[in-house]
Write a protein that holds these residues in place. Structure first.
Motif, short mmCIF file in Angstrom:
data_model
loop_
_atom_site.label_atom_id
_atom_site.label_comp_id
_atom_site.label_asym_id
_atom_site.label_seq_id
_atom_site.Cartn_x
_atom_site.Cartn_y
_atom_site.Cartn_z
N THR A 1 0.42 -1.26 0.30
CA THR A 1 -0.42 0.29 0.11
C THR A 1 0.65 1.65 -0.42
OG1 THR A 1 -1.71 -1.39 0.79
CG2 THR A 1 -2.26 1.22 1.01
N GLN A 2 1.53 1.58 1.35
CA GLN A 2 2.81 2.74 0.60
C GLN A 2 3.36 2.80 -0.11
OE1 GLN A 2 5.40 1.35 4.42
NE2 GLN A 2 4.26 2.85 5.46
N ARG A 3 3.95 1.26 -1.05
CA ARG A 3 4.97 1.76 -2.59
C ARG A 3 3.85 2.68 -3.29
NH1 ARG A 3 5.86 -3.11 -2.41
NH2 ARG A 3 7.21 -3.27 -1.17
N ARG A 4 2.97 1.52 -3.49
CA ARG A 4 1.63 2.63 -4.30
C ARG A 4 1.38 3.34 -4.11
NH1 ARG A 4 -4.39 3.02 -3.59
NH2 ARG A 4 -4.14 1.59 -1.66
N LEU A 5 1.38 4.00 -3.08
CA LEU A 5 0.83 6.02 -2.79
C LEU A 5 1.78 6.14 -2.98
CD1 LEU A 5 -1.30 5.55 1.19
CD2 LEU A 5 -2.41 5.67 -1.39
N VAL A 6 3.70 6.15 -2.47
CA VAL A 6 3.86 6.55 -2.82
C VAL A 6 4.44 6.97 -4.24
CG1 VAL A 6 6.84 7.23 -2.79
CG2 VAL A 6 5.87 6.18 -1.01
N ARG A 7 4.31 6.31 -5.14
CA ARG A 7 4.29 5.85 -6.93
C ARG A 7 3.45 6.73 -7.46
NH1 ARG A 7 5.09 -0.33 -7.87
NH2 ARG A 7 7.30 -0.24 -7.71
N ARG B 1 2.24 16.79 -0.52
CA ARG B 1 1.04 15.75 -0.72
C ARG B 1 0.77 14.31 -0.38
NH1 ARG B 1 -0.82 16.16 -5.86
NH2 ARG B 1 -2.88 14.87 -6.30
N LEU B 2 1.80 13.57 0.34
CA LEU B 2 1.27 12.59 1.97
C LEU B 2 1.62 12.69 2.93
CD1 LEU B 2 3.47 10.12 -0.55
CD2 LEU B 2 1.29 10.11 -0.07
N ASP B 3 2.56 14.53 3.17
CA ASP B 3 2.26 14.81 4.69
C ASP B 3 2.89 14.02 5.41
OD1 ASP B 3 1.62 16.90 6.30
OD2 ASP B 3 0.20 15.82 7.10
N VAL B 4 4.28 14.07 4.70
CA VAL B 4 5.00 13.98 5.14
C VAL B 4 6.94 14.17 5.23
CG1 VAL B 4 4.39 11.13 5.62
CG2 VAL B 4 6.42 11.93 3.07
N LEU C 1 10.76 10.56 3.79
CA LEU C 1 9.94 10.09 2.04
C LEU C 1 10.77 9.15 1.84
CD1 LEU C 1 7.65 9.58 0.58
CD2 LEU C 1 8.44 11.30 -0.65
N HIS C 2 12.27 9.66 1.54
CA HIS C 2 13.55 9.35 1.23
C HIS C 2 13.92 7.81 1.65
CE1 HIS C 2 14.57 11.55 -1.82
NE2 HIS C 2 14.09 13.21 -1.19
N LYS C 3 13.97 8.28 2.86
CA LYS C 3 13.80 6.35 3.42
C LYS C 3 12.62 5.61 2.89
CE LYS C 3 15.86 8.92 6.91
NZ LYS C 3 15.41 9.65 9.21
N LEU C 4 11.75 5.96 3.39
CA LEU C 4 10.74 5.11 3.32
C LEU C 4 10.94 4.75 1.74
CD1 LEU C 4 8.13 3.21 3.72
CD2 LEU C 4 6.68 5.45 2.97
N ALA C 5 11.25 5.17 1.19
CA ALA C 5 11.68 4.65 -0.55
C ALA C 5 12.59 3.78 -1.02
CB ALA C 5 11.69 6.24 -1.70
N ARG C 6 13.57 4.19 -0.10
CA ARG C 6 14.38 3.55 0.41
C ARG C 6 14.31 1.33 0.58
NH1 ARG C 6 17.59 7.73 0.64
NH2 ARG C 6 18.21 7.74 3.14
N ARG C 7 13.84 1.77 1.80
CA ARG C 7 13.21 0.87 2.18
C ARG C 7 12.40 -0.27 1.73
NH1 ARG C 7 9.29 -1.72 5.15
NH2 ARG C 7 7.50 0.51 5.15
N LEU C 8 11.63 0.70 0.90
CA LEU C 8 10.33 -0.27 -0.20
C LEU C 8 10.88 -0.51 -1.59
CD1 LEU C 8 6.94 2.12 0.12
CD2 LEU C 8 7.32 -0.24 1.24
#
Length: 50
Positions: free
Chosen positions: A10-16, A32-35, A40-47
């Motif tokens: 779900t997070q991957r879909r929302l970030v994309r 847009r994601l209110d983060v 967001l960069h850390k989350l994107a790397r993890r995902l």
């Protein structure tokens, strides 16, 4: 599907979707994601998005 996998998907879909809507601009996508952009960069790397 394990909960963690469902949350990641779900997070991957929302970030994309946010990146697509913002033309690939990470700072705009973070707003847009209110983060925080660094989170967001850390989350994107993890995902695996970066």
């Amino acid at each position: 599907m394990p909960l963690r996998d469902a949350v990641d998907a779900t997070q991957r879909r929302l970030v994309r979707a946010a990146l697509d809507a913002c033309g690939g601009n990470w700072a705009d996508a973070a707003r847009r994601l209110d983060v925080d952009p660094s989170n967001l960069h850390k989350l994107a790397r993890r995902l695996g998005l970066k």
